[in-house]
Design a protein around this motif. Structure first.
Motif, PDB file in Angstrom:
ATOM      1  N   SER A  31       0.836  -1.192   0.000  1.00 46.69           N
ATOM      2  CA  SER A  31       0.000   0.000   0.000  1.00 46.69           C
ATOM      3  C   SER A  31       0.871   1.243   0.000  1.00 46.69           C
ATOM      4  CB  SER A  31      -0.936   0.019   1.204  1.00 46.69           C
ATOM      5  OG  SER A  31      -0.183   0.080   2.390  1.00 46.69           O
ATOM      6  N   SER A  46      -2.928   5.929  -0.733  1.00 50.67           N
ATOM      7  CA  SER A  46      -4.123   5.093  -0.595  1.00 50.67           C
ATOM      8  C   SER A  46      -4.527   4.959   0.867  1.00 50.67           C
ATOM      9  CB  SER A  46      -3.891   3.716  -1.223  1.00 50.67           C
ATOM     10  OG  SER A  46      -2.868   3.024  -0.550  1.00 50.67           O
ATOM     11  N   VAL A  47      -3.563   5.014   1.769  1.00 50.05           N
ATOM     12  CA  VAL A  47      -3.889   4.959   3.196  1.00 50.05           C
ATOM     13  C   VAL A  47      -4.619   6.235   3.603  1.00 50.05           C
ATOM     14  CG1 VAL A  47      -2.889   4.902   5.512  1.00 50.05           C
ATOM     15  CG2 VAL A  47      -1.996   3.397   3.735  1.00 50.05           C
TER      16      VAL A  47
END
Length: 47
Positions: free
Chosen positions: A15, A19-20
Motif C-alpha cells: 500500500s 491510498s492509506v
C-alpha cells in the motif's frame, strides 16, 4: 555459530501512503459528520 533468524512475513509494502490517506478520509469524513450531528442533537435535549 548462531543461524540468522528468518522472518515468515514477506517484506513487501503493498500500500502506498496516498491510498492509506484516502482510506482514512473515506471513513473519517462520514464519521466526523455523524459525531457532529449526534452532538448537535444531544445539545438540543439539554436546552
Amino acid at each position: 555459530m548462531n543461524p540468522q533468524p528468518t522472518s515468515s512475513a514477506p517484506d513487501t509494502d503493498t500500500s502506498s501512503g496516498g491510498s492509506v490517506v484516502l482510506a482514512w478520509l473515506f471513513v473519517g469524513i462520514p464519521l466526523a459528520w455523524g459525531v457532529s450531528q449526534t452532538f448537535i442533537k444531544a445539545l438540543a435535549l439539554f436546552k
